[in-house]
Design a protein around this motif. Structure first.
Motif: not given
Length: 286
Positions: A122-124, A157-162
């Motif tokens: 996410a930080l990328k 467990g959600d890879l892409y949420r947020g």
């Protein structure tokens, strides 16, 4: 505003720019996203070929360049979509990507960052936007394609949420448009909730529609869906379609026409859209 992603690999060959499928795009489409350029692109200034770019045009470079000028003469903006599901941002040669944008005389860059590791990366996202923005000069635009749940609170467990939150909070001010990939989430995906989750960010929000069979899940777009979503889109925002050559019922043309009937009318005016059942005119107030 209405956009379409234009698949370079699906555009048939011609040596006449005006006869190309690209040049024949018309309003109410407002922006075309040429797809896709490799983030690790090796293009150099004045190269004038597709070698090392990741673009799969059968058309000659100069034919595409002239087709872009035809689109721009119609008032349609043309942007370079970078990344996508196939090309990762493990290496980002942003200067090379920018040189390609300059040589094609495009209106800006679209960052389609889809990390395999999801929330772990996410930080990328923010730094990638910053690297791209520094090359958007003379009024050129910067947009980003984001996941439907990319601005929602993280969920175990959600890879892409947020996954887009950190980057949007740190660098979202650099964006002119946020393209929400509100598809590939199955029938349970709440498209309107997805749109509203990006409300805090100032960039124009573009809600994505995908025609035909989706890449994942059992959802199938209908014109009723287009009407429902577009009736909730706020003034100044818009939608896009994935993708220009993709086949489905309703067609890309029908989705664009239906969306335009809502997005181009003021709130107090009746909107005429084709009935999804009989095809005749149907007047609905937005």
């Amino acid at each position: 505003m209405i956009g379409v992603y234009f698949e370079s690999w699906a555009c048939t060959w011609t040596d006449k720019a005006e006869e190309s499928a690209l040049a024949q795009i018309e309003t109410p489409i407002d922006v075309v996203f040429l797809s896709f350029v490799r983030p690790d692109c090796t293009y150099v200034k004045s190269q004038g070929t597709w070698v090392g770019t990741g673009m799969d045009f059968a058309l000659d470079f100069q034919v595409v360049r002239k087709a872009i000028q035809i689109l721009k003469s119609k008032g349609i903006k043309v942007m370079l979509a970078v990344g996508g599901a196939t090309y990762s941002f493990d290496t980002f040669h942003h200067k090379s990507v920018a040189e390609l944008m300059y040589d094609l005389e495009l209106d800006g860059l679209d960052i389609d960052w889809e990390p395999v590791n999801g929330i772990a990366d996410a930080l990328k996202f923010g730094p990638i936007l910053e690297q791209a923005k520094q090359y958007c000069i003379s009024g050129q635009l910067l947009s980003a394609a984001v996941f439907a749940n990319g601005a929602m609170a993280q969920k175990e467990g959600d890879l892409y949420r947020g996954v887009n939150v950190a980057g949007l909070q740190s660098h979202g001010h650099l964006l002119d448009m946020i393209n929400i990939m509100a598809y590939d989430g199955g029938k349970q995906l709440d498209v309107i909730a997805s749109y509203l989750s990006f409300h805090q960010y100032k960039a124009k929000k573009m809600v994505g529609f995908q025609v035909g069979k989706q890449g994942w899940g059992d959802a199938l777009l209908t014109l009723d869906d287009v009407v429902q979503v577009c009736s909730m889109i706020e003034d100044g925002d818009g939608c896009f379609v994935w993708a220009y050559f993709k086949q489905g019922t309703p067609s890309v043309e029908q989705v664009v026409e239906t969306a335009a009937a809502f997005l181009d009318n003021h709130e107090e005016e009746p909107v005429g859209v084709p009935c999804p059942h009989c095809g005749k005119g149907l007047f609905i107030t937005k």
